[in-house]
Design a protein around this motif. Structure first.
Motif, PDB file in Angstrom:
ATOM      1  N   VAL A  17      -5.992  -7.616  -9.291  1.00  0.00           N
ATOM      2  CA  VAL A  17      -6.487  -6.443  -8.401  1.00  0.00           C
ATOM      3  C   VAL A  17      -7.734  -5.664  -9.370  1.00  0.00           C
ATOM      4  N   SER A  18      -8.594  -5.700  -8.679  1.00  0.00           N
ATOM      5  CA  SER A  18      -9.943  -5.067  -9.385  1.00  0.00           C
ATOM      6  C   SER A  18      -9.997  -3.476  -8.815  1.00  0.00           C
ATOM      7  N   GLY A  19     -10.095  -2.429  -9.657  1.00  0.00           N
ATOM      8  CA  GLY A  19     -10.556  -1.042  -9.354  1.00  0.00           C
ATOM      9  C   GLY A  19      -9.131  -0.190  -9.771  1.00  0.00           C
ATOM     10  N   GLU A  20      -9.640   1.063  -9.327  1.00  0.00           N
ATOM     11  CA  GLU A  20      -8.890   2.080  -9.796  1.00  0.00           C
ATOM     12  C   GLU A  20      -7.648   2.215  -8.734  1.00  0.00           C
ATOM     13  N   PHE A  21      -6.271   2.290  -9.173  1.00  0.00           N
ATOM     14  CA  PHE A  21      -5.196   2.422  -8.221  1.00  0.00           C
ATOM     15  C   PHE A  21      -4.021   3.009  -8.959  1.00  0.00           C
ATOM     16  N   LYS A  22      -3.128   3.949  -8.123  1.00  0.00           N
ATOM     17  CA  LYS A  22      -2.257   4.299  -8.921  1.00  0.00           C
ATOM     18  C   LYS A  22      -0.910   3.376  -8.613  1.00  0.00           C
ATOM     19  N   MET A  23      -0.066   3.014  -9.817  1.00  0.00           N
ATOM     20  CA  MET A  23       0.982   2.139  -9.503  1.00  0.00           C
ATOM     21  C   MET A  23       2.322   2.891  -9.828  1.00  0.00           C
ATOM     22  N   ILE A  24       3.516   2.961  -8.945  1.00  0.00           N
ATOM     23  CA  ILE A  24       4.634   3.689  -9.071  1.00  0.00           C
ATOM     24  C   ILE A  24       5.637   2.729  -9.251  1.00  0.00           C
ATOM     25  N   LEU A  25       6.274   2.805 -10.569  1.00  0.00           N
ATOM     26  CA  LEU A  25       7.300   1.909 -10.866  1.00  0.00           C
ATOM     27  C   LEU A  25       8.729   2.467 -10.308  1.00  0.00           C
ATOM     28  N   PRO A  26       9.631   1.372 -10.565  1.00  0.00           N
ATOM     29  CA  PRO A  26      10.982   1.859  -9.876  1.00  0.00           C
ATOM     30  C   PRO A  26      11.594   3.031 -10.461  1.00  0.00           C
ATOM     31  N   THR A  27      11.284   3.400 -11.685  1.00  0.00           N
ATOM     32  CA  THR A  27      11.678   4.621 -12.341  1.00  0.00           C
ATOM     33  C   THR A  27      10.974   5.878 -11.920  1.00  0.00           C
ATOM     34  N   LYS A  28      10.028   5.613 -10.961  1.00  0.00           N
ATOM     35  CA  LYS A  28       9.367   6.564 -10.471  1.00  0.00           C
ATOM     36  C   LYS A  28       8.172   7.277 -11.298  1.00  0.00           C
ATOM     37  N   GLU A  29       8.095   6.531 -12.375  1.00  0.00           N
ATOM     38  CA  GLU A  29       6.860   6.657 -13.343  1.00  0.00           C
ATOM     39  C   GLU A  29       5.656   6.423 -12.635  1.00  0.00           C
ATOM     40  N   GLU A  30       4.587   7.042 -12.737  1.00  0.00           N
ATOM     41  CA  GLU A  30       3.172   6.671 -12.174  1.00  0.00           C
ATOM     42  C   GLU A  30       2.426   6.392 -13.059  1.00  0.00           C
ATOM     43  N   LYS A  31       1.630   5.336 -13.103  1.00  0.00           N
ATOM     44  CA  LYS A  31       0.420   4.867 -13.906  1.00  0.00           C
ATOM     45  C   LYS A  31      -0.840   4.615 -13.202  1.00  0.00           C
ATOM     46  N   MET A  32      -1.747   5.457 -13.777  1.00  0.00           N
ATOM     47  CA  MET A  32      -3.411   4.936 -13.234  1.00  0.00           C
ATOM     48  C   MET A  32      -3.557   3.637 -13.772  1.00  0.00           C
ATOM     49  N   MET A  33      -3.966   2.794 -13.142  1.00  0.00           N
ATOM     50  CA  MET A  33      -4.623   1.330 -13.429  1.00  0.00           C
ATOM     51  C   MET A  33      -6.248   1.406 -12.853  1.00  0.00           C
ATOM     52  N   SER A  34      -6.848   0.496 -13.963  1.00  0.00           N
ATOM     53  CA  SER A  34      -8.155   0.517 -13.596  1.00  0.00           C
ATOM     54  C   SER A  34      -8.691  -0.953 -14.297  1.00  0.00           C
ATOM     55  N   GLY A  35      -9.932  -1.204 -13.750  1.00  0.00           N
ATOM     56  CA  GLY A  35     -10.510  -2.646 -14.381  1.00  0.00           C
ATOM     57  C   GLY A  35      -9.538  -3.585 -13.472  1.00  0.00           C
ATOM     58  N   ASN A  36      -9.367  -4.838 -14.247  1.00  0.00           N
ATOM     59  CA  ASN A  36      -8.716  -5.905 -13.725  1.00  0.00           C
ATOM     60  C   ASN A  36      -7.292  -5.963 -14.093  1.00  0.00           C
ATOM     61  N   THR A  37      -6.323  -6.068 -12.976  1.00  0.00           N
ATOM     62  CA  THR A  37      -4.784  -5.941 -13.359  1.00  0.00           C
ATOM     63  C   THR A  37      -4.390  -7.132 -12.627  1.00  0.00           C
ATOM     64  N   PHE A  38      -3.410  -7.746 -13.509  1.00  0.00           N
ATOM     65  CA  PHE A  38      -2.869  -9.201 -12.951  1.00  0.00           C
ATOM     66  C   PHE A  38      -1.343  -9.209 -12.632  1.00  0.00           C
ATOM     67  N   PHE A  39      -1.299  -9.567 -11.569  1.00  0.00           N
ATOM     68  CA  PHE A  39       0.184  -9.448 -11.047  1.00  0.00           C
ATOM     69  C   PHE A  39       0.638 -10.781 -10.660  1.00  0.00           C
ATOM     70  N   CYS A  40       2.061 -10.888 -11.441  1.00  0.00           N
ATOM     71  CA  CYS A  40       2.725 -12.206 -11.243  1.00  0.00           C
ATOM     72  C   CYS A  40       3.093 -12.600  -9.829  1.00  0.00           C
ATOM     73  N   ARG A  41       2.579 -13.925  -9.445  1.00  0.00           N
ATOM     74  CA  ARG A  41       2.894 -14.204  -8.147  1.00  0.00           C
ATOM     75  C   ARG A  41       4.134 -15.456  -8.142  1.00  0.00           C
TER      76      ARG A  41
END
Ligand code: FES
Length: 63
Positions: A17-41
């Motif tokens: 995922v390339s770009g800026e986005f907000k990630m919401i964790l199961p704990t409800k914690e929110e993290k701003m992500m940017s650059g390249n983020t690699f998610f496991c498939r």
């Protein structure tokens, strides 16, 4: 388009995922992500939801 979010599917590997986005964790914690983020498939990462490279030791080869 500026600020466009892109998702690349790597054959036998993660979603990149390339770009800026907000990630919401199961704990409800929110993290701003940017650059390249690699998610496991493949399901083998020990650092989910992120890819840790473990797919390289498997025969996961999905497109
Ligand atoms: S896709 Fe890389 S560890 Fe799962």
């Amino acid at each position: 388009m500026e600020n466009e979010l892109k998702i690349k599917v790597v054959k036998g590997g993660p979603y990149v995922v390339s770009g800026e986005f907000k990630m919401i964790l199961p704990t409800k914690e929110e993290k701003m992500m940017s650059g390249n983020t690699f998610f496991c498939r493949c399901g083998k990462s020990k650092n989910k939801p992120f890819c840790d490279g473990a797919h390289k030791g498997t025969n996961f080869d999905e497109e």
